[in-house]
Scaffold this active site. Sequence first.
Site, PDB file in Angstrom:
ATOM      1  CG  HIS A 266      38.973  35.333  40.370  1.00  0.00           C
ATOM      2  ND1 HIS A 266      38.862  36.372  39.497  1.00  0.00           N
ATOM      3  CD2 HIS A 266      39.688  35.815  41.444  1.00  0.00           C
ATOM      4  CE1 HIS A 266      39.475  37.447  40.010  1.00  0.00           C
ATOM      5  NE2 HIS A 266      39.973  37.139  41.179  1.00  0.00           N
TER       6      HIS A 266
ATOM      7  CG  ASP B  48      39.244  44.353  44.957  1.00  0.00           C
ATOM      8  OD1 ASP B  48      39.483  44.040  43.781  1.00  0.00           O
ATOM      9  OD2 ASP B  48      38.880  43.539  45.821  1.00  0.00           O
TER      10      ASP B  48
ATOM     11  NE  ARG C  30      33.888  40.274  44.251  1.00  0.00           N
ATOM     12  CZ  ARG C  30      35.190  40.574  44.387  1.00  0.00           C
ATOM     13  NH1 ARG C  30      35.815  41.239  43.447  1.00  0.00           N
ATOM     14  NH2 ARG C  30      35.845  40.199  45.465  1.00  0.00           N
TER      15      ARG C  30
ATOM     16  CG  HIS D  98      44.683  36.750  40.706  1.00  0.00           C
ATOM     17  ND1 HIS D  98      45.137  37.028  41.990  1.00  0.00           N
ATOM     18  CD2 HIS D  98      43.458  37.303  40.635  1.00  0.00           C
ATOM     19  CE1 HIS D  98      44.212  37.685  42.654  1.00  0.00           C
ATOM     20  NE2 HIS D  98      43.170  37.865  41.844  1.00  0.00           N
TER      21      HIS D  98
ATOM     22  CD  GLU E 164      43.077  40.649  39.244  1.00  0.00           C
ATOM     23  OE1 GLU E 164      42.051  40.077  38.854  1.00  0.00           O
ATOM     24  OE2 GLU E 164      43.185  41.097  40.392  1.00  0.00           O
TER      25      GLU E 164
END
Length: 381
Positions: free
Chosen positions: A137, A281, A112, A211, A346
Amino acid sequence: MRQPYRSFQILSLSIVLAVLAGCASHPQNQAGQVSRKPFGTTKNGIAVDLFTLRNKNGAEAKISNYGGLVVSLKVPDRTGKLGDVVLGYDTLDGYLKETPYFGALIGRYGNRIAKGKFTLDGNQYTLATNNYPNALHGGVKGFDKVVWTPKIIAGADGPGLQLEYVSKDGEEGYPGTLSVTAVYTLTSDNALKLAYTAITDKDTVVNLTHHSYFNLAGKGDILGHVVMIPASRYTPVDSTLIPTGELADVTGTPFDFRTATAIGARIKQDNEQLKFGGGYDHNWVLDKAMDQYGLAARVYEPTTGRVMEVLSTEPGLQFYSGNFLDSKITGKGGWVYKFRNGFCMEPQHYPDSPNQPNFPSVVLKPGQIYRNTIVYRFATR
Ligand code: BGC
């Protein structure tokens, strides 16, 4: 007389090579082989292909030049049986209709950027806020949704696929023409290696990652997968998942994965950060030195014995526990992807780095070469 004859020889050789290049199958050296077949046509009418990389052990990766998607990845379990360990669709159409970035190459900026705005060299840039209120992304049409130019290569350590993409100056709001090369190799030690390089013609920001959603059991939720992340700190976020700027100590929190722990062991704890993420996350600040290639995570799945090691040159690791999967997507083989049926690892720079002066820089300047290597290596226990 000699010159035209030589040209003729070269021409004949070129024709033979071109015919060979057009063949469906490309037997290669001892290290494995790559075959190619049509995968479908994009919304803009561009035909894209699916490349099957097989190494000498029989491990297999299917990769498309649309988005650089890893469509399937088959590696052995502890009995030697091959199984697909990534989520996705059987057909290109699935990816064209709706995808939470299954198996994709991510760029120009992975993760982000707050409110889709950043300033570079005194100029303010505005990106699409495709994950309201933030940019996520790489935008509406990030590197996951573009057609890359493919080239089959025989890497020294396994069959490979080179993908190239030139992102134009101003594309998705980012400054500078960015020329990116992504090379996938399926190595002889059962690793899927992704090596990125990129150059720019103007100052820009770059944060490329990968991803894939993994499920090492090939079914069910991922809560029993046991994760180890060598990171003493992570970057806590606000309610929109933008880092607060703090590098917080993980000690005594559900974010301490320095000792291997099941994903599900603490995910339901009453913790504000877990609430913001709907689970994990977050970005972990890896303990290894900046730019040093090394371990970013190790994941073990007890029922199949599969182990996945994530290795990288990047300073951070976004570990996402598939909290937005909600049974709305039916994927490969009719599998309905329920809550937390897959997780992403990631390797990347920290989220929102362009707006965070204390985070390592993501600025790429003309004359510099961006390099980033991400490896998912499989074994069993
Ligand atoms: C992000 C998640 C996001 C997901 C998109 C991950 O990289 O961390 O917040 O929802 O990508 O599917």
